[in-house]
Write a protein that holds these residues in place. Sequence first.
Motif, PDB file in Angstrom:
ATOM      1  N   ILE A 297       0.860  -1.401   0.018  1.00  0.00           N
ATOM      2  CA  ILE A 297      -0.079   0.078   0.135  1.00  0.00           C
ATOM      3  C   ILE A 297       0.786   1.354  -0.051  1.00  0.00           C
ATOM      4  N   MET A 298       1.903   1.228   0.923  1.00  0.00           N
ATOM      5  CA  MET A 298       2.588   2.317   1.135  1.00  0.00           C
ATOM      6  C   MET A 298       3.535   2.538  -0.280  1.00  0.00           C
ATOM      7  N   PHE A 299       3.925   1.469  -1.095  1.00  0.00           N
ATOM      8  CA  PHE A 299       4.793   1.718  -2.204  1.00  0.00           C
ATOM      9  C   PHE A 299       3.931   2.219  -3.373  1.00  0.00           C
ATOM     10  N   ILE A 300       2.295   2.011  -3.606  1.00  0.00           N
ATOM     11  CA  ILE A 300       1.581   2.402  -4.531  1.00  0.00           C
ATOM     12  C   ILE A 300       1.660   4.115  -3.972  1.00  0.00           C
ATOM     13  N   LEU A 301       1.533   4.402  -2.641  1.00  0.00           N
ATOM     14  CA  LEU A 301       1.202   5.794  -2.108  1.00  0.00           C
ATOM     15  C   LEU A 301       2.329   6.650  -2.413  1.00  0.00           C
ATOM     16  N   LEU A 302       3.469   6.032  -2.163  1.00  0.00           N
ATOM     17  CA  LEU A 302       4.584   6.914  -2.435  1.00  0.00           C
ATOM     18  C   LEU A 302       5.225   6.973  -3.661  1.00  0.00           C
ATOM     19  N   THR A 303       4.717   5.999  -4.599  1.00  0.00           N
ATOM     20  CA  THR A 303       5.020   6.222  -6.112  1.00  0.00           C
ATOM     21  C   THR A 303       4.254   7.138  -6.616  1.00  0.00           C
ATOM     22  N   LEU A 304       2.870   7.430  -6.095  1.00  0.00           N
ATOM     23  CA  LEU A 304       2.164   8.719  -6.421  1.00  0.00           C
ATOM     24  C   LEU A 304       2.611   9.847  -6.086  1.00  0.00           C
ATOM     25  N   SER A 305       3.191   9.835  -4.698  1.00  0.00           N
ATOM     26  CA  SER A 305       3.924  11.179  -4.205  1.00  0.00           C
ATOM     27  C   SER A 305       5.128  11.369  -4.894  1.00  0.00           C
ATOM     28  N   LEU A 306       5.841  10.378  -5.369  1.00  0.00           N
ATOM     29  CA  LEU A 306       7.186  10.851  -6.032  1.00  0.00           C
ATOM     30  C   LEU A 306       6.931  11.555  -7.329  1.00  0.00           C
ATOM     31  N   VAL A 307       5.597  11.225  -7.774  1.00  0.00           N
ATOM     32  CA  VAL A 307       5.315  11.875  -9.357  1.00  0.00           C
ATOM     33  C   VAL A 307       4.748  13.550  -8.908  1.00  0.00           C
ATOM     34  N   VAL A 308       4.249  13.546  -7.522  1.00  0.00           N
ATOM     35  CA  VAL A 308       3.780  14.855  -7.067  1.00  0.00           C
ATOM     36  C   VAL A 308       5.103  15.748  -6.874  1.00  0.00           C
ATOM     37  N   VAL A 309       5.998  15.027  -6.010  1.00  0.00           N
ATOM     38  CA  VAL A 309       7.146  15.883  -5.344  1.00  0.00           C
ATOM     39  C   VAL A 309       8.025  16.321  -6.564  1.00  0.00           C
ATOM     40  N   VAL A 310       8.024  15.637  -7.837  1.00  0.00           N
ATOM     41  CA  VAL A 310       8.862  15.773  -8.878  1.00  0.00           C
ATOM     42  C   VAL A 310       8.244  17.014  -9.468  1.00  0.00           C
ATOM     43  N   SER A 311       6.965  17.456  -9.446  1.00  0.00           N
ATOM     44  CA  SER A 311       6.148  18.427  -9.965  1.00  0.00           C
ATOM     45  C   SER A 311       6.058  19.563  -9.001  1.00  0.00           C
ATOM     46  N   ASN A 312       7.016  19.656  -7.896  1.00  0.00           N
ATOM     47  CA  ASN A 312       6.952  20.907  -7.007  1.00  0.00           C
ATOM     48  C   ASN A 312       8.106  21.691  -7.948  1.00  0.00           C
ATOM     49  N   GLY A 313       7.724  22.955  -7.485  1.00  0.00           N
ATOM     50  CA  GLY A 313       8.646  24.149  -8.145  1.00  0.00           C
ATOM     51  C   GLY A 313       9.918  24.065  -7.082  1.00  0.00           C
ATOM     52  N   ASP A 314      10.831  24.734  -7.402  1.00  0.00           N
ATOM     53  CA  ASP A 314      11.941  24.990  -6.529  1.00  0.00           C
ATOM     54  C   ASP A 314      12.203  26.343  -5.828  1.00  0.00           C
ATOM     55  N   ARG A 315      11.255  27.252  -6.203  1.00  0.00           N
ATOM     56  CA  ARG A 315      11.263  28.588  -5.611  1.00  0.00           C
ATOM     57  C   ARG A 315      10.432  28.568  -4.551  1.00  0.00           C
ATOM     58  N   LEU A 316      10.876  28.770  -3.394  1.00  0.00           N
ATOM     59  CA  LEU A 316      10.153  28.964  -2.156  1.00  0.00           C
ATOM     60  C   LEU A 316       9.380  30.244  -2.036  1.00  0.00           C
ATOM     61  N   SER A 317       8.342  30.603  -1.679  1.00  0.00           N
ATOM     62  CA  SER A 317       7.641  31.786  -1.441  1.00  0.00           C
ATOM     63  C   SER A 317       8.271  32.264  -0.006  1.00  0.00           C
ATOM     64  N   PHE A 318       7.939  33.569  -0.039  1.00  0.00           N
ATOM     65  CA  PHE A 318       8.416  34.418   1.395  1.00  0.00           C
ATOM     66  C   PHE A 318       7.802  33.823   2.485  1.00  0.00           C
ATOM     67  N   ARG A 319       6.595  33.324   2.530  1.00  0.00           N
ATOM     68  CA  ARG A 319       5.793  32.844   3.533  1.00  0.00           C
ATOM     69  C   ARG A 319       6.254  31.670   4.002  1.00  0.00           C
ATOM     70  N   VAL A 320       6.704  30.701   2.966  1.00  0.00           N
ATOM     71  CA  VAL A 320       7.277  29.569   3.489  1.00  0.00           C
ATOM     72  C   VAL A 320       8.627  29.654   3.933  1.00  0.00           C
ATOM     73  N   ARG A 321       9.354  30.530   3.414  1.00  0.00           N
ATOM     74  CA  ARG A 321      10.814  30.844   4.063  1.00  0.00           C
ATOM     75  C   ARG A 321      10.728  31.418   5.356  1.00  0.00           C
ATOM     76  N   ARG A 322       9.537  32.355   5.476  1.00  0.00           N
ATOM     77  CA  ARG A 322       9.377  32.778   7.037  1.00  0.00           C
ATOM     78  C   ARG A 322       9.359  31.483   7.995  1.00  0.00           C
ATOM     79  N   ASP A 323       8.752  30.611   7.799  1.00  0.00           N
ATOM     80  CA  ASP A 323       8.424  29.567   8.471  1.00  0.00           C
ATOM     81  C   ASP A 323       9.466  28.516   8.864  1.00  0.00           C
ATOM     82  N   ILE A 324      10.594  28.629   8.003  1.00  0.00           N
ATOM     83  CA  ILE A 324      11.713  27.669   8.085  1.00  0.00           C
ATOM     84  C   ILE A 324      12.754  27.921   9.374  1.00  0.00           C
ATOM     85  N   PRO A 325      12.484  26.743  10.139  1.00  0.00           N
ATOM     86  CA  PRO A 325      13.168  27.109  11.503  1.00  0.00           C
ATOM     87  C   PRO A 325      14.712  27.278  11.349  1.00  0.00           C
ATOM     88  N   ALA A 326      15.187  28.151  12.295  1.00  0.00           N
ATOM     89  CA  ALA A 326      16.594  28.784  12.050  1.00  0.00           C
ATOM     90  C   ALA A 326      17.738  27.595  11.980  1.00  0.00           C
TER      91      ALA A 326
END
Lengths: 512, 311
Positions: A297-326
Amino acid sequence: MTAVLAKLRSNLANWRDWEINPIVIKELRQAVRNRAVAGMLMLMLVVLFIFSLGFLISNSFDIDSDNQIGGPMFQTFVTILAGMSIFFIPLYMGVRIAAERQENNPDLMYVTTLSPARIIRGKFFCGAYMALLFFSACMPFMAFTNLLRGVDLPTVFFILFFLYLIVCAANLLAIFFACLPLSRPFKILLALYGFFQSIWIIVPAVFASTHMMRAGIGSMMGERYFWIETVTSITIAGALGGLFYVLSVALISPPSANRALPVRRYITLIWLLGGLLALAWVWKAADPEAILVWHHIMFILLTLSLVVVVSNGDRLSFRVRRDIPAAGWKRTVAFLFFNGAAGGLAWVTVLYAITYLMSAFVMTIASPRAATTFSIEDRSHFMIVFPAVLAYLFAYALTALFIHRQFLPNRPAKVAGLLAILLAGLAAVGPGIVLFFLNQLSWNSLEGMQLGNVFNVFYLHNDGRAFYHLCFAGAWLLVAAILNARWFWRQANDFKPLAIRAVPPETAPAGQ
Amino acid sequence: MKVQVKNLRKEFGRTVAVDDISFSFDSGHVFGFVGPNGAGKTTTMRIISTIEEPTSGDVLVDGVSVCEEPELARRLVGYVPDTLPAHGDVTVHEYLDFYGRAYGLRGQKRTRAVEAIEEFTNVAGIREKHLRALSKGMKQRVSLGRALVYDPHILVLDEPAAGLDPRARVELRELLALLAEQKKAILISSHILTELTEICNGVVIIERGKILETGTIDDVLKKSVPRRTIAVRLADVSAGPHLLKEILQMPHVENARTVAGETHFEFGGNDDAAAEILNLLIARKFKVVEFRQTRANLEDIFMTVTKGGVQ
């Protein structure tokens, strides 16, 4: 966590200010005025009435002191109810949401201050209330079957509850598909596909309810195993429903939001709970196969997740960067869970690795019954096939990322995900077509080994050939990893909190 | 409260809808957003309203970025789109009440806000009517009511007067004047430029995604239409062609033409020179009934600066 608790405490303290979700109010108002809803409800009642009448008339000539027409009548009513509610309610909700979320022209309620989570909850609860309306309309007919003998009331209520959960799950599925950012023709095709595919939910649901009725659920309710199975089924269905909910919320969140965080957090949670449950099952029931259920089950779920994460952009928005721990471990964890393809790849890799290693450990050493449950061939197959498949999947993903970065940098990030799928598809179809023509128009060669084709790995029963796949995929992955190493390193290094907020230069006010 | 549009760019595939535009407007000002069809007005307004994401650039609404914090920006901006409300099966009151709820108004506060807006936009009498039963003008009022129900500081109105009858237009103009008095910053696009002239303090003229002119109406007028137009009406209309010949030979005069029995000419001189022209006409025995300067309006500016190009 403290903030969440404080918010919860404040909400509880101000219970007098609680208001129903505005989406529920609006949607229900529109639903009760909708001719399709009223028409479908009336149609269902008419069909139920005609069937009741038919049953009563046809059986009134049958002089039998032990006539139990309640059972067959109930089965018929369940089929009608399941058909009407699983076909209609998710379709109604899905079509409404899809119409509201037309590409580049969303309904204005999506740009109010309502949070995406509240909108999705509102839509879901509206579907749930509608299902309740359909079920309550059907209830008198169902209860009536009890008077005609052949079915007991606990069975009636349990099956209705079971069906209701299925309708709610189908509703969540429809909401998820409706939220996908597709153009109108694709949405129409998807709706048609979903409409016809819902038969695969209705038929098993009807069969399961028939089985439950024949098995006599009422008499089984006193048994412990009945409740264990029921709670397990509800938990699994709930986890899947929760996943679709989280995904739908992410889909309608603004792109600048940290959309990956709730999704990755949720998948990690169900991965962890599922793993613990599987391990508990392995030890308690001495059944090592439970770990394979979790693994697959996790294999299928993570394979789908892999496709989604590859589709993520590289640039992080300011609001995301503001939340990054120090700094420290919190930043490392945030890298795995926040937006971004590099962090997503690392997250999928970690979960894949632990899942595989844990399963391999249970299959070989940890479980006392592993040796009797799994043959040496089974284990050897597991040890070669899955690493080969994983290596292929990551090779496709990393190659797609490289191609996108080098040759299509101005195209949206989702193109990388599409490229990954395309690569897998090409590797699967391409050699087949070439071999088909080289082999004088025969498909026999397809049964042979096709390096590069991930699907081919599953068709090989010879582990020696699978080993070639493992070597080839491993080499491909290595090359792809080297090509992406610098990019990954840069992404990891750039994953830093925003020190000071960049203030854009003032533009001279026009005309003032 | 200030809205700053900064280097905004929006691409749809290969089409550049908005090409690096920057402008700003303030509270209490009504800013006209003018351009031919396909100029990029709606796209810009949709970006300000957080419906669209820009390809690059940003819009700061009172310092809040619409790209970074769209949820916060939404509280500040009320958007009236060029399309009318689509929820035909809800009543006017239900529609406004829903948006009141959606913007976090609760209990009595919401009830009061909705009632006040119904009064303000003059839809109280039709509050129980379904939206589908309303005329275009009434729907436009409801749409404006929806944008105002949570009292935003900024209003973005996309073609609010399109398709309205003259009375509804006058009423809309009055509503906007009232809103400007309430210190709201208003950005309004319209093709009915004569009306915009009457209510706008400033203007942005856009074509093919680029800003051609921006500033206060007077500034843009001076810049874009440096020559004023003077109209002369004679008692004897038949003397018109003779006047046309004479006037073209006078100093600072260009492009004389006859419009509806009057002679219109563009004049580049100052007020003294204009008075001298009138003296000359009287000295040459023309029976001048009227000698007036026609005020250039947005339409003149628009026709001067735009080329009618679309993308």
